[in-house]
Scaffold this motif. Structure first.
Motif, PDB file in Angstrom:
ATOM      1  N   ARG A 324      21.712  -3.918  -3.677  1.00  0.00           N
ATOM      2  CA  ARG A 324      20.776  -2.685  -3.934  1.00  0.00           C
ATOM      3  C   ARG A 324      21.348  -1.154  -3.955  1.00  0.00           C
ATOM      4  O   ARG A 324      21.126  -0.533  -4.551  1.00  0.00           O
ATOM      5  N   ARG A 325      22.639  -1.262  -3.182  1.00  0.00           N
ATOM      6  CA  ARG A 325      23.317  -0.137  -3.083  1.00  0.00           C
ATOM      7  C   ARG A 325      23.754   0.372  -4.868  1.00  0.00           C
ATOM      8  O   ARG A 325      24.097   1.457  -4.963  1.00  0.00           O
ATOM      9  N   LYS A 326      24.267  -0.795  -5.188  1.00  0.00           N
ATOM     10  CA  LYS A 326      24.863  -0.664  -6.561  1.00  0.00           C
ATOM     11  C   LYS A 326      23.875  -0.138  -7.623  1.00  0.00           C
ATOM     12  O   LYS A 326      23.976   0.890  -8.549  1.00  0.00           O
ATOM     13  N   LEU A 327      22.550  -0.418  -7.459  1.00  0.00           N
ATOM     14  CA  LEU A 327      21.448   0.135  -8.175  1.00  0.00           C
ATOM     15  C   LEU A 327      21.402   1.642  -7.944  1.00  0.00           C
ATOM     16  O   LEU A 327      21.113   2.549  -8.972  1.00  0.00           O
ATOM     17  N   VAL A 328      21.462   2.002  -6.530  1.00  0.00           N
ATOM     18  CA  VAL A 328      21.292   3.270  -6.420  1.00  0.00           C
ATOM     19  C   VAL A 328      22.593   4.208  -6.681  1.00  0.00           C
ATOM     20  O   VAL A 328      22.515   5.412  -7.255  1.00  0.00           O
ATOM     21  N   GLU A 329      23.723   3.679  -6.416  1.00  0.00           N
ATOM     22  CA  GLU A 329      24.857   4.620  -6.741  1.00  0.00           C
ATOM     23  C   GLU A 329      25.480   4.642  -7.918  1.00  0.00           C
ATOM     24  O   GLU A 329      26.313   5.366  -8.355  1.00  0.00           O
ATOM     25  N   GLU A 330      25.466   3.287  -8.727  1.00  0.00           N
ATOM     26  CA  GLU A 330      26.093   3.209  -9.902  1.00  0.00           C
ATOM     27  C   GLU A 330      25.181   3.265 -11.040  1.00  0.00           C
ATOM     28  O   GLU A 330      25.496   3.622 -12.094  1.00  0.00           O
ATOM     29  N   LYS A 331      23.927   2.700 -10.951  1.00  0.00           N
ATOM     30  CA  LYS A 331      23.037   2.671 -11.963  1.00  0.00           C
ATOM     31  C   LYS A 331      21.814   4.051 -11.918  1.00  0.00           C
ATOM     32  O   LYS A 331      21.342   4.309 -12.856  1.00  0.00           O
ATOM     33  N   GLY A 332      21.976   4.716 -10.747  1.00  0.00           N
ATOM     34  CA  GLY A 332      21.051   5.817 -10.832  1.00  0.00           C
ATOM     35  C   GLY A 332      19.624   5.606 -10.781  1.00  0.00           C
ATOM     36  O   GLY A 332      18.910   6.425 -11.366  1.00  0.00           O
ATOM     37  N   TRP A 333      19.101   4.267 -10.145  1.00  0.00           N
ATOM     38  CA  TRP A 333      17.775   3.909 -10.343  1.00  0.00           C
ATOM     39  C   TRP A 333      16.812   4.507  -9.227  1.00  0.00           C
ATOM     40  O   TRP A 333      15.696   4.035  -9.065  1.00  0.00           O
ATOM     41  N   GLN A 334      17.422   4.953  -8.160  1.00  0.00           N
ATOM     42  CA  GLN A 334      16.525   5.352  -6.972  1.00  0.00           C
ATOM     43  C   GLN A 334      15.793   6.877  -7.181  1.00  0.00           C
ATOM     44  O   GLN A 334      16.360   7.606  -7.772  1.00  0.00           O
ATOM     45  N   ILE A 335      14.392   6.675  -6.882  1.00  0.00           N
ATOM     46  CA  ILE A 335      13.605   7.756  -6.971  1.00  0.00           C
ATOM     47  C   ILE A 335      14.229   8.799  -6.018  1.00  0.00           C
ATOM     48  O   ILE A 335      14.478   8.575  -4.733  1.00  0.00           O
TER      49      ILE A 335
END
Ligand code: FES
Ligand SMILES: [Fe+2]
Length: 406
Positions: A324-335
């Motif tokens: 999940r953290r990868k989606l936030v930090e690497e993909k930039g998908w967090q609102i």
């Protein structure tokens, strides 16, 4: 809340001939079924004066949803097709579009892709081979948590809590006997095998449930998490040929509310008469979990392990946090909720859709502003510090009885 994932918005049966309101990632959606029976999903806000399309109706041709305020019509791609006040000759400008999201129906559920990724880049909807399979008896229920979806997922895949929170799954006194036998990690899902020693089952007519499992009988439990749908899947091998599979889609309605759309399958006692008791037990388990999860702090799942300690029984949960953290930090998908909240009540923000991405690429305009996301802070790395922590948990301490404190 994470964009660019599939989420379950509703049960299929809930969307018939009228528009239905749904909410995902804090954004209102309207769902409607067109003439071909295909479900369409779009931002539930009219471009004109902000009417709620879900309060309207589906037009006669069944290819558009009609705004109840001044009758503007929108097709399933979010394009405004008709503005009655302007007369039949009026050509609606190209930019009169709202975000419309890809929809698929699987397992009696409506899955909506809340993002703008092209099809080939989307993580797939998780498989559910037990659905519509006569070898399995299925039942379903849903449940609303006053908690954030990641906390709900982490609870679902956490086997160690079972001895304390769920009397049906374990005794506090045998907590130390349970262990994680295997962990299998992938980019967007993971599976583990756990060995547990639960109590004998009780109840049923003439106590029939006693026969399913002996007291403290070694039982294999296989939890899985999948980022698409924030799915928790748990397979319990009660005994040879007797299995229970749970498949829970944990939908982030908003940052305070999670709706679980739950399927449960069993490979034994397939008569309907046993369903009522099964649903009741499932609800009891969800209520036991909710009492704990809704009281945890901090409210949002920490993205790092820096301000908590973890032990070897947490290693499977750590794989979820890491992914999940990868989606936030690497993909930039967090609102970006702080940024979003600056506009609360003043401006409509909608999660970017594939149609918007296409319009941007062509240099065309878009009426509503894009839901802000937190910019990625790092490039995709082979190993970050967090992953090393998880690897330590999964390898060095895997077969050790010692607590491994990160
Ligand atoms: S607000 Fe929808 S038609 Fe006017
Ligand atoms: Fe639980």
């Amino acid at each position: 809340m994470i964009t660019n994932l599939w989420y379950v918005a509703e049960w299929s049966e809930a969307v018939k001939d009228k528009p239905v309101k749904a909410k995902l990632l804090g954004q209102n959606l309207v769902l409607f079924r067109d003439l071909e029976g295909k479900v369409k999903a779009m931002a539930d806000v009219c471009l004109h004066r902000g009417g709620s399309l879900a309060g309207g109706w589906v037009n006669e041709k069944r290819d558009c949803v009609v705004c109840p305020y001044h009758g503007w019509e929108y097709d399933g791609a979010g394009k405004c097709k008709k503005i009655p006040s302007e007369g039949p000759e009026f050509k609606v400008p190209d930019r009169f579009k709202v975000d419309a999201y890809p929809v698929e129906e699987h397992y009696g559920m409506i899955w909506v892709f809340m993002g703008d990724l092209p099809e080939e880049e989307r993580y797939p909807i998780p498989p559910l081979a037990e659905y519509d399979n006569p070898k399995w008896k299925a039942l379903k229920t849903d449940f609303v948590w006053k908690a954030e979806a990641s906390r709900v997922v982490e609870n679902g895949i956490d086997i160690a809590h079972a001895s304390f929170v769920h009397p049906v799954f374990g005794y506090p006194s045998t907590a130390e006997d349970n262990y994680i036998d295997e962990v299998e990690k992938h980019e967007w899902w993971a599976r583990s095998t756990n060995v547990m020693f639960p109590p004998q089952l009780k109840g049923g007519f003439l106590g029939w449930r006693n026969f399913i499992r002996k007291d403290k009988q070694e039982t294999r439990v296989h939890p899985e998490w999948h980022l698409p749908g924030m799915i928790v899947r748990i397979q319990i091998d009660l005994r040879e040929g007797w299995q229970i599979v749970m498949f829970d889609a944990n939908t982030p309605i908003d940052e305070h509310t999670t709706k679980t759309f739950a399927w449960q399958f069993r490979s034994f006692f397939k008569q309907d008469i046993f369903d009522k008791g099964s649903v009741k037990r499932l609800k009891t388990i969800l209520l036991e979990d909710a009492e704990i999860v809704e009281a945890t702090q901090p409210y949002y799942l920490p993205e790092t392990l820096a301000n908590e300690v973890s032990v070897k029984s947490d290693k499977f949960m750590s794989t979820f946090r890491m992914a999940r953290r990868k989606l936030v930090e690497e993909k930039g998908w967090q609102i970006d909720m702080d940024e979003r909240d600056k506009h609360k009540g003043k401006q409509v923000l909608t999660v970017a859709s594939p149609g918007r991405r296409e319009a941007e690429a062509n240099g065309d305009g878009w009426v509503f502003e894009k839901m802000p996301t937190v910019a990625p802070i790092k490039k995709a790395t082979a190993k970050n510090e967090f992953e090393k922590d998880v690897d330590n948990l999964t390898t060095e301490s895997a077969n050790s009885k010692d607590s491994f404190v990160v």
